[in-house]
Design a protein around this motif. Structure first.
Motif, short mmCIF file in Angstrom:
data_model
loop_
_atom_site.label_atom_id
_atom_site.label_comp_id
_atom_site.label_asym_id
_atom_site.label_seq_id
_atom_site.Cartn_x
_atom_site.Cartn_y
_atom_site.Cartn_z
N MET A 1 0.84 -1.19 0.00
CA MET A 1 0.00 0.00 0.00
C MET A 1 0.87 1.25 0.00
O MET A 1 1.88 1.31 0.70
CB MET A 1 -0.93 0.01 1.24
N ASN A 2 0.48 2.26 -0.78
CA ASN A 2 1.13 3.56 -0.75
C ASN A 2 0.47 4.42 0.33
O ASN A 2 -0.76 4.57 0.34
CB ASN A 2 1.02 4.26 -2.11
N ILE A 3 1.29 4.97 1.23
CA ILE A 3 0.76 5.78 2.34
C ILE A 3 1.41 7.15 2.28
O ILE A 3 2.64 7.27 2.18
CB ILE A 3 1.04 5.12 3.71
N LEU A 4 0.60 8.20 2.34
CA LEU A 4 1.09 9.57 2.35
C LEU A 4 1.05 10.12 3.78
O LEU A 4 0.04 9.99 4.47
CB LEU A 4 0.23 10.45 1.44
N PHE A 5 2.17 10.72 4.20
CA PHE A 5 2.25 11.40 5.49
C PHE A 5 2.45 12.89 5.21
O PHE A 5 3.39 13.27 4.50
CB PHE A 5 3.41 10.86 6.33
N THR A 6 1.60 13.72 5.76
CA THR A 6 1.70 15.15 5.52
C THR A 6 1.26 15.90 6.77
O THR A 6 0.76 15.30 7.73
CB THR A 6 0.83 15.56 4.31
N GLY A 7 1.46 17.23 6.74
CA GLY A 7 1.11 18.04 7.90
C GLY A 7 2.33 18.37 8.74
O GLY A 7 3.46 18.50 8.24
N ASN A 8 2.12 18.50 10.04
CA ASN A 8 3.16 18.89 10.99
C ASN A 8 3.98 17.67 11.41
O ASN A 8 3.60 16.95 12.33
CB ASN A 8 2.53 19.57 12.21
N MET A 9 5.10 17.44 10.72
CA MET A 9 5.94 16.27 10.99
C MET A 9 7.11 16.58 11.92
O MET A 9 8.04 15.80 12.03
CB MET A 9 6.48 15.71 9.67
N LEU B 1 7.29 0.72 9.15
CA LEU B 1 6.28 0.92 8.11
C LEU B 1 6.85 0.69 6.72
O LEU B 1 6.19 0.13 5.84
CB LEU B 1 5.71 2.33 8.20
N SER B 2 8.10 1.12 6.49
CA SER B 2 8.67 1.05 5.14
C SER B 2 9.00 -0.37 4.71
O SER B 2 9.27 -0.61 3.54
CB SER B 2 9.92 1.93 5.06
N ARG B 3 8.99 -1.31 5.65
CA ARG B 3 9.26 -2.70 5.26
C ARG B 3 8.09 -3.28 4.47
O ARG B 3 8.29 -4.16 3.63
CB ARG B 3 9.51 -3.56 6.50
N GLU B 4 6.89 -2.82 4.74
CA GLU B 4 5.70 -3.41 4.12
C GLU B 4 4.96 -2.47 3.19
O GLU B 4 4.13 -2.92 2.40
CB GLU B 4 4.73 -3.86 5.23
N CYS C 1 13.13 18.54 9.13
CA CYS C 1 12.76 17.12 9.01
C CYS C 1 13.74 16.42 8.08
O CYS C 1 13.82 16.78 6.90
CB CYS C 1 11.32 16.99 8.49
N LYS C 2 14.47 15.45 8.60
CA LYS C 2 15.44 14.71 7.80
C LYS C 2 15.09 13.23 7.87
O LYS C 2 15.32 12.57 8.88
CB LYS C 2 16.86 14.95 8.33
N TYR C 3 14.50 12.74 6.80
CA TYR C 3 14.07 11.34 6.75
C TYR C 3 14.74 10.67 5.56
O TYR C 3 14.93 11.26 4.50
CB TYR C 3 12.55 11.23 6.60
N SER C 4 15.09 9.41 5.75
CA SER C 4 15.66 8.62 4.67
C SER C 4 15.42 7.16 4.98
O SER C 4 15.24 6.77 6.13
CB SER C 4 17.17 8.88 4.53
N GLY C 5 15.40 6.34 3.94
CA GLY C 5 15.21 4.91 4.14
C GLY C 5 14.65 4.26 2.90
O GLY C 5 14.26 4.92 1.92
N LYS C 6 14.59 2.96 2.95
CA LYS C 6 14.05 2.18 1.84
C LYS C 6 12.54 2.39 1.75
O LYS C 6 11.85 2.51 2.75
CB LYS C 6 14.36 0.69 2.08
N ASN C 7 12.04 2.45 0.51
CA ASN C 7 10.61 2.65 0.24
C ASN C 7 10.09 3.94 0.84
O ASN C 7 8.92 4.04 1.23
CB ASN C 7 9.78 1.47 0.76
N LEU C 8 10.96 4.96 0.94
CA LEU C 8 10.56 6.23 1.54
C LEU C 8 10.94 7.37 0.59
O LEU C 8 12.10 7.54 0.25
CB LEU C 8 11.25 6.43 2.89
N GLU C 9 9.92 8.11 0.15
CA GLU C 9 10.13 9.27 -0.73
C GLU C 9 9.76 10.51 0.06
O GLU C 9 8.67 10.59 0.64
CB GLU C 9 9.26 9.15 -1.97
N VAL C 10 10.68 11.50 0.09
CA VAL C 10 10.48 12.68 0.94
C VAL C 10 10.45 13.93 0.06
O VAL C 10 11.34 14.14 -0.77
CB VAL C 10 11.60 12.80 2.00
N TYR C 11 9.42 14.75 0.26
CA TYR C 11 9.33 16.07 -0.38
C TYR C 11 9.32 17.10 0.75
O TYR C 11 8.34 17.22 1.48
CB TYR C 11 8.07 16.19 -1.24
N LYS C 12 10.43 17.84 0.86
CA LYS C 12 10.59 18.79 1.96
C LYS C 12 10.35 20.22 1.46
O LYS C 12 9.85 20.44 0.37
CB LYS C 12 11.97 18.64 2.58
N VAL C 13 10.78 21.19 2.29
CA VAL C 13 10.48 22.60 2.03
C VAL C 13 10.95 23.02 0.65
O VAL C 13 10.23 23.67 -0.11
CB VAL C 13 11.15 23.49 3.11
#
Length: 697
Positions: free
Chosen positions: A1-9, A20-23, A35-47
């Motif tokens: 499943m594709n899950i979007l996280f947005t808002g105040n992170m 979460l990114s394993r599945e 906000c500094k995020y990285s990992g497998k199956n993780l796409e980040v769009y920052k400021v």
């Protein structure tokens, strides 16, 4: 499943995404700085990416199964003025792109505030929750509201706990908004991720649900200060003695019962790691003065040092080996030039060559004059050799570097092309599945139309009403269907049946003169479409004509904006025509068999017919398509003909008078509740007719 996280992170650490990114494929879209995020199956769009990739573009790129929105009111935030606007935009996009599951994570501090003490912030947060409830009622989306206490992670992030610890590390007082004796709670973001993962695997089935999550770390601010004092060298706390915007300890058991979830992390066990991360973050300072200059020109400074140091070493080696017959044939300056050119490119190679020329000239000036050295052509060979070796070695290095840079840029271009093609592929697959379903077995296929026809193949009018609502909701993917009947020469349309979401909204009758545009269109036998967005008008209405007379209408009260098109209206007309034909056939059948279904000499329906109607009404009541009241009439020594004449003159055409299997006479009042029953009670008592209300549960 594709899950979007947005808002105040801001309060979420990178550990949140590990499980979460394993599945699942995760996409983070946030304007929160730091906000500094990285990992497998993780796409980040920052400021920096938001101008090129706003939220609507992210929805276009990915097909999300779930959206998780973090409220700006989390973590003691006070200024949340644009929260309502951002949440509305996210919910609107979820509706437009048919997102099935939406999770709104908000603060739990508002539950302790008295109505008279509510600030503008609390009113705004409450308005956001009401908006979620409204969207869940108006759309097919399943919305889950999670209220959480303080969030913390085992890494350094911009949350309240890290800010407090960093201020104590800097020897400044820890400023706490709450009272010293107030009980609060802390929830680890990794525990929250576990719950979201379980919800993604088994989404909620209700249209709206609320959860108040515990953190498992109930503690007063005074006790927290004592714990920090034992773990830090310096601790001083200043309490603000406020209640607003301060999360509290507040929980329920919904998450535990529904998903078997409870928090596992212990704050006091995690504090050493958090303190260590905060200390490391405070040690990283921005370089100033000379350090900043060295950081900017570090590569050039390194090359200059290497040129000078290796030049000195090469000259020293030549001087030391001059009298050694075994290695005095080696010119270490050539090695020096080769090394510098190979390691640092053409510029460094040429500079090293000129330094080697200077070193060679300085060395030979001890044995001859400079005129002899430079004017003798034979002495030019070493000079040319140094420059040639430096140029070739440096050019080879620069060429190799350029090729690597070109390959890297080409790889980035290919990666962007891959993402673009991947998005196209996902959209193509989505379209393929939709068209496949339409062609083979789903909404618009001949098989589906046949299924609708088969369901409507009955002579019982009430059963057609029931199946018509089911069919229209199913085929049109719309949950706002209503069917009205219109008596001859009447200005009112009586509601026969409607969708569950309209049951509490629509009145039991509709005055047709209040809707002249729709009424004129229906009388001509035409489909009414509310293209001009007339207020209070339904979106679509289809007439039910019998022998040129308008006897009913099929209504879609609300539709989505993208359903106001020719394709949808044609689909609605097809299904509405099928329903209309079935209704007319049932009406004709009723007119022929009316006397056969009545007790002789009366207008009382026979038991078998009455029981079949009652069964259908009960099914519609259970699905909240309609409501009815069942009355047991007292005969009081009257014969059936007399009772029938008295009762039938006081009720509507869609009410049913019949005999039950027990031999008693019953009156079924369709679309009737408390106020309507009072009117019937008054009329029947004026005629001396008594009755008992029968339970329909």
């Amino acid at each position: 499943m594709n899950i979007l996280f947005t808002g105040n992170m801001g309060a979420i650490s990178n550990y949140f995404f590990r499980g979460l990114s394993r599945e699942h494929k995760l996409v983070v879209h946030t304007a929160q700085p730091g906000c500094k995020y990285s990992g497998k199956n993780l796409e980040v769009y920052k400021v920096d990416d938001l101008e090129e990739k706003p939220l609507d573009k992210v929805f276009e790129t990915y097909h999300f199964g779930m959206v998780v929105y973090f409220s700006q009111a989390l973590d003691e935030a006070v200024q949340v003025f644009d929260e309502l606007e951002k949440l509305e935009n996210a919910l609107f996009l979820c509706t437009e792109y048919r997102i099935e599951n939406f999770i709104y994570i908000s603060t739990n501090d508002m539950v302790q505030i008295n109505v008279k003490e509510k600030s503008s912030r609390m009113i705004l947060v409450e308005a956001c929750e009401n908006m979620c409830r409204n969207f869940s009622a108006k759309t097919d989306m399943h919305i889950l509201l999670m209220r959480v206490p303080y969030l913390y992670g085992c890494a350094y992030v911009q949350n309240s706990l890290c800010r407090w610890i960093c201020s104590l590390v800097d020897k400044t007082p820890m400023e706490c908004r709450g009272r010293s004796g107030a009980v609060t709670d802390f929830l680890c973001d990794e525990d929250l991720a576990v719950l979201i993962n379980r919800i993604a695997d088994e989404p909620i089935t209700d249209s709206y649900m609320e959860m108040n999550l515990p953190g498992g770390n109930e503690i007063t601010f005074q006790e927290l200060g004592n714990v920090l004092e034992r773990k830090l060298d310096w601790c001083k706390i200043e309490y603000g003695n406020r209640m607003k915007a301060v999360p509290i300890s507040f929980k329920d058991e919904i998450a535990r019962h529904q998903y078997g979830w409870f928090p596992l992390h212990n704050l006091q066990e995690d504090l050493p790691a958090i303190i260590r991360e905060c200390k490391q973050a405070k040690q990283v300072k921005k370089p100033k003065g000379l350090k900043r200059w060295l950081g900017r020109y570090r590569n050039r400074v390194r090359i200059a040092i290497e040129l000078l140091v290796l030049f000195g070493i090469a000259n020293a080696c030549n001087a030391l080996c001059r009298n050694n017959i075994y290695i005095n044939f080696i010119d270490f300056r050539v090695l020096y030039v080769v090394i510098m050119g190979t390691m640092n490119g053409l510029s460094a190679g040429l500079i090293a060559a000129f330094l080697a020329v200077i070193g060679y000239g300085a060395e030979n000036l001890h044995y001859s004059t400079w005129e002899l050295l430079f004017y003798n052509v034979q002495n030019w060979v070493p000079f040319v050799s140094y420059i040639l070796v430096g140029a070739i070695a440096g050019y080879t290095k620069d060429k190799h570097t350029s090729e690597l840079r070109f390959l890297k840029e080409e790889g980035q271009i290919l990666e962007r092309k891959y993402l673009f093609l991947s998005d196209l592929y996902n959209k193509a697959v989505e379209n393929k599945n939709r068209f496949n379903n339409q062609i083979i077995s789903y909404k618009d296929s001949f098989g589906r139309i046949y299924a609708v026809v088969k369901r409507l193949n009955t002579t019982l009018t009430d059963e057609i009403f029931f199946e018509a609502v089911n069919s229209l909701e199913d085929v049109l993917e719309n949950q706002f269907v209503a069917i009205y009947s219109i008596a001859s020469n009447s200005n009112f349309a009586r509601l026969n049946v409607c969708s569950k979401r309209l049951n509490a909204e629509l009145g039991k009758s509709l005055k047709l003169s209040d809707y002249p545009l729709m009424y004129d269109c229906l009388q001509q036998g035409l489909l009414f479409t509310n293209k001009s967005c007339e207020e209070n008008y339904p979106s679509y209405a289809s007439p039910v004509m019998r022998e040129g007379e308008l006897v009913g209408m099929i209504v879609l009260q609300y539709v989505e904006a993208k359903q106001m098109n020719m394709e949808f209206s044609n689909k609605f007309m097809i299904i509405a025509d099928l329903v209309r034909d079935s209704l007319i056939r049932a009406m004709d059948y009723d007119s022929v068999t009316q006397q056969r279904n009545m007790l002789e000499g009366t207008k009382i329906m026979r038991p078998e017919k009455f029981e079949s109607i009652l069964r259908i009404k009960r099914q519609m009541q259970e699905k909240e398509y309609m409501e009815y009241v069942l009355l047991r009439i007292h005969r009081d020594e009257r014969d059936l003909a007399e009772l029938s004449e008295l009762v039938s003159g006081m009720v509507r055409a869609n009410d049913v008078l019949g005999m039950g299997a027990d031999g008693e006479v019953y009156l079924l009042l369709a679309q009737t509740s408390g106020s309507g029953l009072d009117i019937v009670n008054e009329r029947m008592h004026s005629k001396g007719i008594h009755f008992d209300e029968v339970s329909i549960s």
